[in-house]
Design a protein around this motif. Structure first.
Motif, PDB file in Angstrom:
ATOM      1  N   UNK A  72      24.573 -42.145  -0.276  1.00  0.00           N
ATOM      2  CA  UNK A  72      23.397 -41.436  -0.773  1.00  0.00           C
ATOM      3  C   UNK A  72      23.694 -39.935  -0.841  1.00  0.00           C
ATOM      4  N   UNK A  73      22.944 -39.285  -1.714  1.00  0.00           N
ATOM      5  CA  UNK A  73      22.845 -37.837  -1.677  1.00  0.00           C
ATOM      6  C   UNK A  73      21.385 -37.525  -1.426  1.00  0.00           C
ATOM      7  N   UNK A  74      21.088 -36.987  -0.256  1.00  0.00           N
ATOM      8  CA  UNK A  74      19.704 -36.756   0.151  1.00  0.00           C
ATOM      9  C   UNK A  74      19.460 -35.258   0.261  1.00  0.00           C
ATOM     10  N   UNK A  75      18.708 -34.713  -0.674  1.00  0.00           N
ATOM     11  CA  UNK A  75      18.395 -33.281  -0.691  1.00  0.00           C
ATOM     12  C   UNK A  75      19.664 -32.450  -0.578  1.00  0.00           C
ATOM     13  N   UNK A 122       8.670 -29.918   1.176  1.00  0.00           N
ATOM     14  CA  UNK A 122       8.369 -30.065  -0.242  1.00  0.00           C
ATOM     15  C   UNK A 122       9.029 -31.300  -0.805  1.00  0.00           C
ATOM     16  N   UNK A 123       9.185 -31.362  -2.127  1.00  0.00           N
ATOM     17  CA  UNK A 123       9.810 -32.554  -2.717  1.00  0.00           C
ATOM     18  C   UNK A 123      11.307 -32.600  -2.419  1.00  0.00           C
ATOM     19  N   UNK A 124      11.788 -33.782  -2.119  1.00  0.00           N
ATOM     20  CA  UNK A 124      13.209 -34.002  -1.844  1.00  0.00           C
ATOM     21  C   UNK A 124      13.691 -35.157  -2.701  1.00  0.00           C
ATOM     22  N   UNK A 125      14.838 -34.973  -3.340  1.00  0.00           N
ATOM     23  CA  UNK A 125      15.402 -36.002  -4.211  1.00  0.00           C
ATOM     24  C   UNK A 125      16.504 -36.743  -3.468  1.00  0.00           C
ATOM     25  N   UNK A 126      16.430 -38.063  -3.485  1.00  0.00           N
ATOM     26  CA  UNK A 126      17.471 -38.908  -2.884  1.00  0.00           C
ATOM     27  C   UNK A 126      18.062 -39.753  -4.000  1.00  0.00           C
ATOM     28  N   UNK A 127      19.380 -39.746  -4.089  1.00  0.00           N
ATOM     29  CA  UNK A 127      20.083 -40.537  -5.105  1.00  0.00           C
ATOM     30  C   UNK A 127      21.061 -41.482  -4.427  1.00  0.00           C
TER      31      UNK A 127
END
Length: 235
Positions: free
Chosen positions: A34-37, A62-67
């Motif tokens: 994963x890539x988390x924030x 705030x918003x955090x993107x996890x890929x």
């Protein structure tokens, strides 16, 4: 009189934790990236319902993107958060999710992957021969199917004798019986029923459906051509 107080410190960060559940077909312990924030992390898949979880990461509120880096044989089927309601959006096909990280709070994000089922592209074809009226049991008949020549001895009714199962591409398959002197093809049937697309008894051909992952049994029945006398007796 002056009264002073210390203003409260408002945190600007929170905690983000990534959890992974091994869904259908995924082996427990399989590592997922994963890539988390902006933080690369590896999480092994754990058993349902909770899975296995990463250490808590300190991330900006705030918003955090996890890929998730999706392996070629798996698909992301669900993303959930704890507390609930912190999932902003998700794109399962891309393996992405955006969640809210509250200042001073902790957001747990759980990803569930399942194994992509392998869709077979082939099935099996088996040719059977029944000795009809006048045909001796054991008489060999030759067929052409899928570019292969197959010899099948005629067997007793109702099942006859059958060839080994041939691996065949899913779809329509044509079987042609080589004419046998003195006999005529009288019927063609399939097991399961309904897989016979067409037949030409005079030409000795039949077209059948091969279902992906399934087996089609095609049974040919021949009988002896009756001999019509051309002479009689005069007394």
């Amino acid at each position: 009189t002056f009264v002073d107080t210390v203003p409260p410190v408002i945190p600007t960060t929170g905690f983000l934790q990534i959890c992974k559940v091994a869904g259908a077909g995924v082996a427990v312990g399989t590592n997922f990236a994963f890539n988390a924030a902006g933080n690369p992390i590896i999480v092994p898949a754990g058993p349902a319902p909770g899975g296995s979880c990463s250490p808590a990461l300190v991330v900006p509120a705030g918003p955090a993107i996890i890929t998730e880096t999706l392996p070629t044989d798996t698909t992301l089927t669900a993303v959930t958060t704890l507390p609930s309601g912190l999932l902003v959006s998700s794109n399962l096909a891309a393996g992405m999710a955006t969640v809210t990280v509250n200042a001073g709070g902790q957001t747990i994000v759980t990803f569930i992957d399942t194994l992509i089922p392998v869709v077979p592209t082939t099935g099996f074809l088996q040719i059977c021969k029944v000795a009809g009226a006048g045909v001796a049991v054991g008489t060999n008949f030759t067929f052409s199917a899928l570019g292969t020549t197959v010899t099948v001895p005629a067997g007793p009714a109702p099942g006859g004798s059958c060839s080994p199962a041939l691996v065949a591409p899913a779809g329509a398959a044509v079987i042609t019986e080589t004419p046998s002197p003195g006999t005529v093809l009288t019927s063609v049937s399939t097991l399961p029923d309904g897989l016979l697309i067409s037949s030409n008894l005079a030409a000795g051909t039949a077209t059948v459906t091969i279902n992906a992952g399934g087996q089609t049994i095609v049974t040919f029945l021949n009988t002896i051509i009756p001999v019509i006398p051309t002479t009689g007796l005069l007394q």
